[in-house]
Design a protein around this motif. Structure first.
Motif, PDB file in Angstrom:
ATOM      1  N   VAL A  46       0.834  -1.199   0.000  1.00 23.08           N
ATOM      2  CA  VAL A  46       0.000   0.000   0.000  1.00 23.08           C
ATOM      3  C   VAL A  46       0.876   1.259   0.000  1.00 23.08           C
ATOM      4  CG1 VAL A  46      -1.720   1.324   1.299  1.00 23.08           C
ATOM      5  CG2 VAL A  46      -1.922  -1.167   1.135  1.00 23.08           C
ATOM      6  N   GLU A  47       1.804   1.325   0.929  1.00 17.79           N
ATOM      7  CA  GLU A  47       2.634   2.516   1.083  1.00 17.79           C
ATOM      8  C   GLU A  47       4.047   2.265   0.539  1.00 17.79           C
ATOM      9  OE1 GLU A  47       1.484   5.296   2.012  1.00 17.79           O
ATOM     10  OE2 GLU A  47      -0.183   4.953   3.394  1.00 17.79           O
ATOM     11  N   ILE A  49       6.593   3.114   2.041  1.00 16.92           N
ATOM     12  CA  ILE A  49       7.397   2.675   3.186  1.00 16.92           C
ATOM     13  C   ILE A  49       7.066   1.251   3.621  1.00 16.92           C
ATOM     14  CG2 ILE A  49       7.843   5.026   3.995  1.00 16.92           C
ATOM     15  CD1 ILE A  49       5.688   4.693   6.095  1.00 16.92           C
ATOM     16  N   ALA A  83       3.303   9.145  -5.380  1.00 15.00           N
ATOM     17  CA  ALA A  83       2.636   7.948  -4.866  1.00 15.00           C
ATOM     18  C   ALA A  83       1.513   8.440  -3.962  1.00 15.00           C
ATOM     19  CB  ALA A  83       3.618   7.083  -4.087  1.00 15.00           C
ATOM     20  N   LEU A  84       0.275   8.360  -4.428  1.00 11.61           N
ATOM     21  CA  LEU A  84      -0.869   8.879  -3.675  1.00 11.61           C
ATOM     22  C   LEU A  84      -1.697   7.706  -3.153  1.00 11.61           C
ATOM     23  CD1 LEU A  84      -1.812  11.849  -6.070  1.00 11.61           C
ATOM     24  CD2 LEU A  84      -0.235  11.864  -4.143  1.00 11.61           C
ATOM     25  N   GLY A  85      -2.483   7.084  -4.021  1.00  8.14           N
ATOM     26  CA  GLY A  85      -3.174   5.863  -3.609  1.00  8.14           C
ATOM     27  C   GLY A  85      -4.392   6.075  -2.730  1.00  8.14           C
ATOM     28  N   ASN A  86      -5.013   7.244  -2.789  1.00  7.66           N
ATOM     29  CA  ASN A  86      -6.234   7.456  -2.006  1.00  7.66           C
ATOM     30  C   ASN A  86      -7.408   6.714  -2.619  1.00  7.66           C
ATOM     31  OD1 ASN A  86      -4.541   9.264  -0.714  1.00  7.66           O
ATOM     32  ND2 ASN A  86      -5.402  11.056  -1.718  1.00  7.66           N
TER      33      ASN A  86
ATOM     34  N   ARG B  71       3.529   9.151   9.980  1.00 11.11           N
ATOM     35  CA  ARG B  71       2.454   8.175  10.180  1.00 11.11           C
ATOM     36  C   ARG B  71       2.317   7.797  11.657  1.00 11.11           C
ATOM     37  NH1 ARG B  71       2.006   2.561   6.791  1.00 11.11           N
ATOM     38  NH2 ARG B  71       3.945   2.091   7.864  1.00 11.11           N
ATOM     39  N   HIS B  77      -4.435   7.629   7.860  1.00 12.24           N
ATOM     40  CA  HIS B  77      -4.945   6.482   7.103  1.00 12.24           C
ATOM     41  C   HIS B  77      -4.132   6.210   5.846  1.00 12.24           C
ATOM     42  CE1 HIS B  77      -8.840   7.889   9.145  1.00 12.24           C
ATOM     43  NE2 HIS B  77      -8.358   6.863   9.824  1.00 12.24           N
ATOM     44  N   LYS B  78      -3.478   7.259   5.310  1.00 15.16           N
ATOM     45  CA  LYS B  78      -2.745   7.108   4.046  1.00 15.16           C
ATOM     46  C   LYS B  78      -1.653   8.163   3.990  1.00 15.16           C
ATOM     47  CE  LYS B  78      -2.103   5.248   0.023  1.00 15.16           C
ATOM     48  NZ  LYS B  78      -0.690   5.628   0.174  1.00 15.16           N
ATOM     49  N   LEU B  79      -0.555   7.833   3.349  1.00 20.83           N
ATOM     50  CA  LEU B  79       0.487   8.817   3.064  1.00 20.83           C
ATOM     51  C   LEU B  79       0.407   9.210   1.596  1.00 20.83           C
ATOM     52  CD1 LEU B  79       3.391   7.052   4.957  1.00 20.83           C
ATOM     53  CD2 LEU B  79       2.422   9.279   5.574  1.00 20.83           C
ATOM     54  N   ASN B  80       0.584  10.477   1.316  1.00 25.79           N
ATOM     55  CA  ASN B  80       0.736  10.947  -0.068  1.00 25.79           C
ATOM     56  C   ASN B  80       2.139  11.509  -0.196  1.00 25.79           C
ATOM     57  OD1 ASN B  80      -2.609  12.345  -0.825  1.00 25.79           O
ATOM     58  ND2 ASN B  80      -1.942  10.234  -0.483  1.00 25.79           N
ATOM     59  N   ARG B  98      -2.827  11.784   5.277  1.00 29.57           N
ATOM     60  CA  ARG B  98      -4.214  11.904   4.824  1.00 29.57           C
ATOM     61  C   ARG B  98      -5.147  11.071   5.706  1.00 29.57           C
ATOM     62  NH1 ARG B  98      -5.085  13.789  -0.152  1.00 29.57           N
ATOM     63  NH2 ARG B  98      -7.115  14.145   0.831  1.00 29.57           N
ATOM     64  N   TRP B 105     -10.215  14.593   0.984  1.00 23.70           N
ATOM     65  CA  TRP B 105     -10.294  13.150   0.716  1.00 23.70           C
ATOM     66  C   TRP B 105     -11.446  12.787  -0.216  1.00 23.70           C
ATOM     67  CZ3 TRP B 105      -6.951   9.325   1.812  1.00 23.70           C
ATOM     68  CH2 TRP B 105      -7.405   8.004   1.572  1.00 23.70           C
TER      69      TRP B 105
END
Lengths: 137, 137
Positions: A46-47, A49, A83-86, B71, B77-80, B98, B105
């Motif tokens: 997902v991330e 990292i 890298a966003l991925g929302n 984080r 919930h998410k990193l951008n 994010r 969002w």
């Protein structure tokens, strides 16, 4: 990489350029901007990292290789790398060629203007030199 | 790094958290999202691919270190993570926490909602644990 599958939305919105050692290289089917996407072929990422150190270094190598090819082929004014991925949770990295005259400049491309799908032949004329420059068979 | 200077727009819009070996760590003064920015302290950098291989690896290490801290501190919930630079040409990397309930969002944060500057004390309450988690003096 046996358990890896490309997310259906990425599959639907892109064409496949080929695989680097870690990542699948996709071209987004949006003719507003030459727009590539790298997807590491490991399950459950997902991330950024979430990658271990070796995979992170490999991804950076592949981002560099693809970004240099994209700049060389398009002679763009700026690269946007993100890298966003929302919306699509599978880890993927956008590499976008930007021009001072493009549809969204200077704003980021997301949610800027409606997708414009490539016409027949137009996509091939982008993909062929990109494949050669990246070194994909 | 003698000839390096922070771009005036980044200087105006952020607070300084401190320096890692390569990058200055900034917090964007926009309380809509916990939003850090890394700026490699080398002159004349525009693109990620302008960095030599060693500096690129170092930047990736610092992005990882800062993203993990962000984080951890925010429980986001998410990193951008993004290097865009269409408006401010000096190379800088956004690392944004994010939340599914945040102001933009699931859209990216750029040009989504008006900047909301931190109230007195609010910024310190973010910066103090971030500095500790990143390991900045």
């Amino acid at each position: 990489m046996a358990n890896w599958r490309l997310h259906p939305q990425l599959d639907r919105d892109t064409a496949n350029l080929g695989d680097l050692p870690l990542s699948r290289v996709l071209v987004n089917n949006d003719a507003n901007y030459p727009w590539l996407i790298l997807v590491p072929r490991k399950p459950d990422l997902v991330e950024l990292i979430d990658l271990d150190e070796a995979a992170q270094a490999q991804l950076m190598t592949e981002v560099t290789r693809v970004a240099r090819a994209l700049r060389e082929v398009t002679a763009c004014h700026k690269l946007n790398i993100a890298a966003l991925g929302n919306a699509v949770p599978q880890l993927h990295v956008h590499i976008i060629a930007r021009f001072r005259h493009d549809a969204a400049w200077p704003n980021p491309v997301w949610n800027a203007v409606a997708r414009r799908v490539y016409r027949r032949g137009e996509l091939e004329r982008l993909i062929t030199p990109l494949r050669a420059s990246i070194g994909l068979a």
